[in-house]
Design a protein around this motif. Structure first.
Motif, PDB file in Angstrom:
ATOM      1  N   THR A 105      18.377  47.044  36.292  1.00 21.50           N
ATOM      2  CA  THR A 105      19.146  46.459  35.283  1.00 21.50           C
ATOM      3  C   THR A 105      20.636  46.289  35.406  1.00 21.50           C
ATOM      4  O   THR A 105      21.108  47.200  36.103  1.00 21.50           O
ATOM      5  CB  THR A 105      18.931  46.886  33.792  1.00 21.50           C
ATOM      6  N   THR A 106      21.282  45.139  35.506  1.00 22.21           N
ATOM      7  CA  THR A 106      22.943  45.188  36.044  1.00 22.21           C
ATOM      8  C   THR A 106      23.738  45.027  34.624  1.00 22.21           C
ATOM      9  O   THR A 106      23.489  44.261  33.718  1.00 22.21           O
ATOM     10  CB  THR A 106      22.821  44.100  36.671  1.00 22.21           C
ATOM     11  N   ARG A 107      24.656  45.980  34.856  1.00 22.15           N
ATOM     12  CA  ARG A 107      25.845  45.884  33.735  1.00 22.15           C
ATOM     13  C   ARG A 107      27.055  45.943  34.377  1.00 22.15           C
ATOM     14  O   ARG A 107      27.042  46.032  35.792  1.00 22.15           O
ATOM     15  CB  ARG A 107      25.770  47.467  32.790  1.00 22.15           C
ATOM     16  N   HIS A 108      28.041  46.210  33.723  1.00 23.95           N
ATOM     17  CA  HIS A 108      29.394  45.833  34.294  1.00 23.95           C
ATOM     18  C   HIS A 108      30.453  46.753  33.390  1.00 23.95           C
ATOM     19  O   HIS A 108      29.902  47.205  32.382  1.00 23.95           O
ATOM     20  CB  HIS A 108      30.081  44.619  34.139  1.00 23.95           C
ATOM     21  N   THR A 109      31.552  47.159  33.987  1.00 20.45           N
ATOM     22  CA  THR A 109      32.573  47.720  33.435  1.00 20.45           C
ATOM     23  C   THR A 109      33.859  46.965  33.605  1.00 20.45           C
ATOM     24  O   THR A 109      34.028  46.094  34.310  1.00 20.45           O
ATOM     25  CB  THR A 109      32.841  49.112  34.138  1.00 20.45           C
ATOM     26  N   VAL A 110      34.776  47.299  32.530  1.00 20.91           N
ATOM     27  CA  VAL A 110      36.018  46.322  32.619  1.00 20.91           C
ATOM     28  C   VAL A 110      37.179  47.408  32.494  1.00 20.91           C
ATOM     29  O   VAL A 110      37.047  48.541  32.269  1.00 20.91           O
ATOM     30  CB  VAL A 110      36.265  45.543  31.461  1.00 20.91           C
ATOM     31  N   ARG A 111      38.286  46.837  32.697  1.00 22.02           N
ATOM     32  CA  ARG A 111      39.707  47.532  32.827  1.00 22.02           C
ATOM     33  C   ARG A 111      40.390  47.038  31.386  1.00 22.02           C
ATOM     34  O   ARG A 111      40.546  45.585  31.561  1.00 22.02           O
ATOM     35  CB  ARG A 111      40.200  47.359  34.010  1.00 22.02           C
ATOM     36  N   LEU A 112      40.733  47.722  30.570  1.00 19.47           N
ATOM     37  CA  LEU A 112      41.508  47.159  29.360  1.00 19.47           C
ATOM     38  C   LEU A 112      43.136  47.437  29.554  1.00 19.47           C
ATOM     39  O   LEU A 112      43.555  48.644  29.757  1.00 19.47           O
ATOM     40  CB  LEU A 112      40.993  47.778  28.012  1.00 19.47           C
ATOM     41  N   LEU A 113      44.048  46.289  29.613  1.00 21.64           N
ATOM     42  CA  LEU A 113      45.405  46.780  29.562  1.00 21.64           C
ATOM     43  C   LEU A 113      46.012  46.385  28.229  1.00 21.64           C
ATOM     44  O   LEU A 113      45.742  45.533  27.929  1.00 21.64           O
ATOM     45  CB  LEU A 113      45.829  45.741  30.657  1.00 21.64           C
ATOM     46  N   LEU A 114      46.659  47.364  27.552  1.00 21.43           N
ATOM     47  CA  LEU A 114      47.146  47.317  26.078  1.00 21.43           C
ATOM     48  C   LEU A 114      48.850  47.467  26.259  1.00 21.43           C
ATOM     49  O   LEU A 114      49.092  48.592  26.776  1.00 21.43           O
ATOM     50  CB  LEU A 114      46.557  48.038  25.241  1.00 21.43           C
ATOM     51  N   ALA A 115      49.504  46.438  26.081  1.00 22.62           N
ATOM     52  CA  ALA A 115      50.789  46.650  26.130  1.00 22.62           C
ATOM     53  C   ALA A 115      51.619  46.165  24.732  1.00 22.62           C
ATOM     54  O   ALA A 115      50.974  45.059  24.237  1.00 22.62           O
ATOM     55  CB  ALA A 115      51.349  45.617  27.452  1.00 22.62           C
ATOM     56  N   PRO A 116      52.614  46.648  24.383  1.00 24.23           N
ATOM     57  CA  PRO A 116      53.417  46.365  22.935  1.00 24.23           C
ATOM     58  C   PRO A 116      53.762  44.993  23.452  1.00 24.23           C
ATOM     59  O   PRO A 116      54.456  44.690  24.148  1.00 24.23           O
ATOM     60  CB  PRO A 116      54.525  47.333  23.113  1.00 24.23           C
ATOM     61  N   ALA A 117      53.268  43.993  22.398  1.00 27.09           N
ATOM     62  CA  ALA A 117      53.727  42.484  22.249  1.00 27.09           C
ATOM     63  C   ALA A 117      55.161  42.461  22.274  1.00 27.09           C
ATOM     64  O   ALA A 117      55.826  43.281  21.357  1.00 27.09           O
ATOM     65  CB  ALA A 117      52.897  41.821  21.352  1.00 27.09           C
ATOM     66  N   THR A 118      55.933  41.736  22.997  1.00 28.48           N
ATOM     67  CA  THR A 118      57.355  41.470  22.844  1.00 28.48           C
ATOM     68  C   THR A 118      57.941  40.210  23.371  1.00 28.48           C
ATOM     69  O   THR A 118      57.096  39.579  24.235  1.00 28.48           O
ATOM     70  CB  THR A 118      58.162  42.604  23.902  1.00 28.48           C
ATOM     71  N   ARG A 119      58.798  39.567  22.842  1.00 36.33           N
ATOM     72  CA  ARG A 119      59.305  38.082  23.030  1.00 36.33           C
ATOM     73  C   ARG A 119      60.476  38.355  23.969  1.00 36.33           C
ATOM     74  O   ARG A 119      60.905  37.463  24.377  1.00 36.33           O
ATOM     75  CB  ARG A 119      59.830  37.513  21.875  1.00 36.33           C
ATOM     76  N   GLU A 120      61.117  39.722  24.272  1.00 35.15           N
ATOM     77  CA  GLU A 120      62.330  39.704  25.203  1.00 35.15           C
ATOM     78  C   GLU A 120      61.664  39.692  26.483  1.00 35.15           C
ATOM     79  O   GLU A 120      60.525  40.100  26.976  1.00 35.15           O
ATOM     80  CB  GLU A 120      62.733  41.150  24.932  1.00 35.15           C
ATOM     81  N   LEU A 121      62.328  38.856  27.368  1.00 34.95           N
ATOM     82  CA  LEU A 121      61.726  38.389  28.841  1.00 34.95           C
ATOM     83  C   LEU A 121      61.953  39.742  29.621  1.00 34.95           C
ATOM     84  O   LEU A 121      60.727  40.004  30.278  1.00 34.95           O
ATOM     85  CB  LEU A 121      62.788  37.266  29.140  1.00 34.95           C
ATOM     86  N   LEU A 122      62.870  40.468  29.555  1.00 36.29           N
ATOM     87  CA  LEU A 122      62.878  41.497  30.759  1.00 36.29           C
ATOM     88  C   LEU A 122      62.043  42.728  30.575  1.00 36.29           C
ATOM     89  O   LEU A 122      61.091  43.091  31.281  1.00 36.29           O
ATOM     90  CB  LEU A 122      64.308  42.175  30.692  1.00 36.29           C
ATOM     91  N   PRO A 123      61.933  43.065  29.171  1.00 39.37           N
ATOM     92  CA  PRO A 123      60.583  44.251  29.054  1.00 39.37           C
ATOM     93  C   PRO A 123      59.139  43.749  29.062  1.00 39.37           C
ATOM     94  O   PRO A 123      58.520  44.381  29.852  1.00 39.37           O
ATOM     95  CB  PRO A 123      61.023  44.528  27.673  1.00 39.37           C
ATOM     96  N   GLY A 124      59.083  42.539  28.754  1.00 38.30           N
ATOM     97  CA  GLY A 124      57.590  42.064  29.357  1.00 38.30           C
ATOM     98  C   GLY A 124      57.552  41.414  30.621  1.00 38.30           C
ATOM     99  O   GLY A 124      56.525  42.094  31.247  1.00 38.30           O
ATOM    100  N   LEU A 125      58.539  41.350  31.390  1.00 37.20           N
ATOM    101  CA  LEU A 125      58.447  41.186  32.979  1.00 37.20           C
ATOM    102  C   LEU A 125      58.043  42.709  33.619  1.00 37.20           C
ATOM    103  O   LEU A 125      57.374  42.659  34.351  1.00 37.20           O
ATOM    104  CB  LEU A 125      59.723  40.447  33.530  1.00 37.20           C
ATOM    105  N   VAL A 126      59.176  43.602  32.955  1.00 40.50           N
ATOM    106  CA  VAL A 126      58.948  44.985  33.586  1.00 40.50           C
ATOM    107  C   VAL A 126      57.648  45.440  33.559  1.00 40.50           C
ATOM    108  O   VAL A 126      56.840  45.902  34.357  1.00 40.50           O
ATOM    109  CB  VAL A 126      59.903  45.778  33.099  1.00 40.50           C
ATOM    110  N   ASP A 127      56.814  45.321  32.219  1.00 33.75           N
ATOM    111  CA  ASP A 127      55.445  45.668  31.970  1.00 33.75           C
ATOM    112  C   ASP A 127      54.391  44.797  33.106  1.00 33.75           C
ATOM    113  O   ASP A 127      53.468  45.516  33.456  1.00 33.75           O
ATOM    114  CB  ASP A 127      55.128  45.388  30.692  1.00 33.75           C
ATOM    115  N   ARG A 128      54.603  43.604  33.106  1.00 33.92           N
ATOM    116  CA  ARG A 128      53.670  42.798  33.933  1.00 33.92           C
ATOM    117  C   ARG A 128      53.672  43.437  35.257  1.00 33.92           C
ATOM    118  O   ARG A 128      52.724  43.482  35.959  1.00 33.92           O
ATOM    119  CB  ARG A 128      53.858  41.379  33.836  1.00 33.92           C
ATOM    120  N   ILE A 129      55.053  43.756  35.890  1.00 33.15           N
ATOM    121  CA  ILE A 129      54.968  44.144  37.500  1.00 33.15           C
ATOM    122  C   ILE A 129      54.490  45.352  37.503  1.00 33.15           C
ATOM    123  O   ILE A 129      53.577  45.719  38.486  1.00 33.15           O
ATOM    124  CB  ILE A 129      56.556  43.827  37.730  1.00 33.15           C
ATOM    125  N   SER A 130      54.742  46.382  36.269  1.00 31.02           N
ATOM    126  CA  SER A 130      54.197  47.922  36.712  1.00 31.02           C
ATOM    127  C   SER A 130      52.715  47.539  36.462  1.00 31.02           C
ATOM    128  O   SER A 130      52.074  48.250  37.151  1.00 31.02           O
ATOM    129  CB  SER A 130      54.947  48.438  35.518  1.00 31.02           C
TER     130      SER A 130
END
Length: 466
Positions: free
Chosen positions: A360-385
């Motif tokens: 029987t085949t199953r899977h695991t996942v990776r969950l990434l949870l980041a504070p939603a922000t509309r500011e460009l720089l903090p969001g970009l830093v989170d994505r790169i990190s």
């Protein structure tokens, strides 16, 4: 997005059950402990079993993994009511541009979870929210990178619901393939499913192996170790060291030793040794085959509340023709179903030998949870990190890119193993090389030759011809 926590209490009860975990009327108390000292180990073990989670989420495994392989600062979140532990989360806190929370033991654990008592009388979602809220309050604004979450379980949905209510963005990445064997109720059914040819081949291999010497099947290589530890801790430690050395020697003699990881060497070996030393009897099931006293094959399993988890097994190359690994696996399957298990979990990894067993085949996942922000720089830093941590899983989202990445990674791993094997085969010098004085070589300065004037040369030629 509506913030449910800003609504009146009664309206919150109707719109957001997760908010109730922060209501003192519920009688829940949340405590956060930094570090592993003073961890509620006995309660933690009991809760993992009650929650139906494998030993990879329990204290003995996670404390050993973090001590020898982990990074970050442990963050243990306990949720209690009337003193009883109802939920528990083991995280690691990492610094950086923004705090990062991972599950304790990430990378070395096949499964991860937030533990919740199913008989607490409180919805699991509320208990989980209390745990995650406690962790985030300790690390405000943290990004969560939660690996090896079973995709078929309820945790991904509950964490997604928590993220929506708390204003977090969620990204889910496929991570690992997990194969498991379903076991019948009786040994007779198991053997009938194997088929007559397979049973005949098994008997033939046992005979061939027994013809090579005095064959002993050891169902418990740890037998008597716990009692010896109570009487003489030093003698028990010596016996455990000897056993670990034997296991490492079997791995070193495996047919593909140059390409396989060595689980009983280095930091991994120290981790597994600590697991053997601290885990309660019966959780670790270590079996093997001895021929004339020499350990020729072994299998390391972890017994969970729902399944027997086969972690690693190995055998010596010179006995490969008799199939000691297959013989030991068949014996483990029969012993597992006699113990009441209906599943042998082969853990993550899409190896060919697992697929041949029709699992029987199953899977695991990776969950990434980041504070939603509309500011460009903090969001970009989170994505790169996060991208620096998850690029492998991002590539695997695309089937073609994933296959290419796995192929390149496998080739690189084989090349590293081949180079290591060749270096090991090189003869070591019998005498140290003499130390030579350092020499500075300079290009000698030669006189620059004077070239004749081309006009004078032509005049000389014409004179000779005239």
């Amino acid at each position: 997005m509506t913030d449910a926590l800003a609504l009146p209490t009664e309206e919150r009860r109707r719109t957001d059950g997760l908010a109730l975990v922060q209501d003192p009327a519920e009688g829940l108390s949340v405590t956060v402990r930094r570090g592993l000292e003073g961890a509620p180990v006995p309660e933690w073990r009991v809760l993992a079993t009650r929650a139906g989670q494998p030993p990879f989420t329990g204290p003995d495994w996670l404390r050993a993994v973090h001590t020898h392989l982990g990074v970050g600062e442990p963050l243990l979140v306990s949720v209690r009511r009337d003193g009883r532990l109802l939920a528990f989360g083991a995280f690691a806190l990492l610094g950086g541009p923004r705090p990062l929370l991972t599950f304790l033991g990430s990378g070395a654990s096949d499964y991860a979870a937030v533990l919740a008592d199913p008989d607490a009388g409180i919805p699991t979602g509320r208990l989980l929210a209390a745990v995650v809220d406690g962790a985030v309050r300790e690390a405000p604004g943290a990004v969560l990178d939660l690996e090896q979450v079973p995709a078929e379980g309820e945790l991904p949905e509950l964490l997604t619901e928590w993220a929506y209510r708390r204003g977090y963005a969620v990204r889910t990445l496929p991570q690992a393939t997990v194969h498991a064997l379903e076991l019948p109720e009786t040994v007779a059914e198991h053997d009938a499913a194997l088929g007559r040819h397979a049973r005949h081949e098994e008997r033939r291999q046992w005979r061939r192996l027994a013809e090579l010497g005095d064959l002993v099947v050891v169902d418990d290589l740890l037998d008597g170790l716990s009692e010896l530890r109570d009487r003489d801790p030093d003698a028990a430690a010596d016996r455990l060291d000897e056993l670990v050395a034997e296991l490492a020697e079997v791995d070193d003699a495996h047919p593909r030793a140059a390409y396989r990881r060595r689980p009983w060497r280095g930091a991994s070996g120290r981790t597994l040794t600590e697991v053997l030393r601290t885990t309660p009897a019966g959780v670790v099931q270590l079996s093997g085959l001895r021929l004339d006293g020499e350990l020729v094959a072994y299998a390391f399993c972890l017994a969970g509340p729902k399944a027997l988890h086969g972690y690693v097994q190995s055998y010596r190359a010179r006995y490969a023709a008799t199939g000691p690994g297959s013989l030991l696996l068949l014996r483990i399957r029969r012993r597992a179903l006699l113990s009441g298990y209906r599943e042998l979990d082969l853990l993550r990894g899409d190896e060919a030998y697992k697929r041949r067993l029709e699992p029987t085949t199953r899977h695991t996942v990776r969950l990434l949870l980041a504070p939603a922000t509309r500011e460009l720089l903090p969001g970009l830093v989170d994505r790169i990190s996060l991208l620096r941590r998850t690029y492998r899983d991002e590539l695997r989202r695309n089937e073609r890119l994933g296959r290419g990445f796995d192929a390149v990674s496998g080739a690189a791993e084989r090349l590293r193993g081949d180079l290591a094997r060749r270096r090991a085969e090189l003869p070591s010098p019998k005498f140290p090389s003499p130390k030579l004085p350092s020499l500075t070589l300079r290009r000698p300065s030669l006189p620059r030759p004077s070239l004749p004037n081309p006009r004078e040369t032509l005049r000389t030629v014409w004179r000779r011809r005239g």
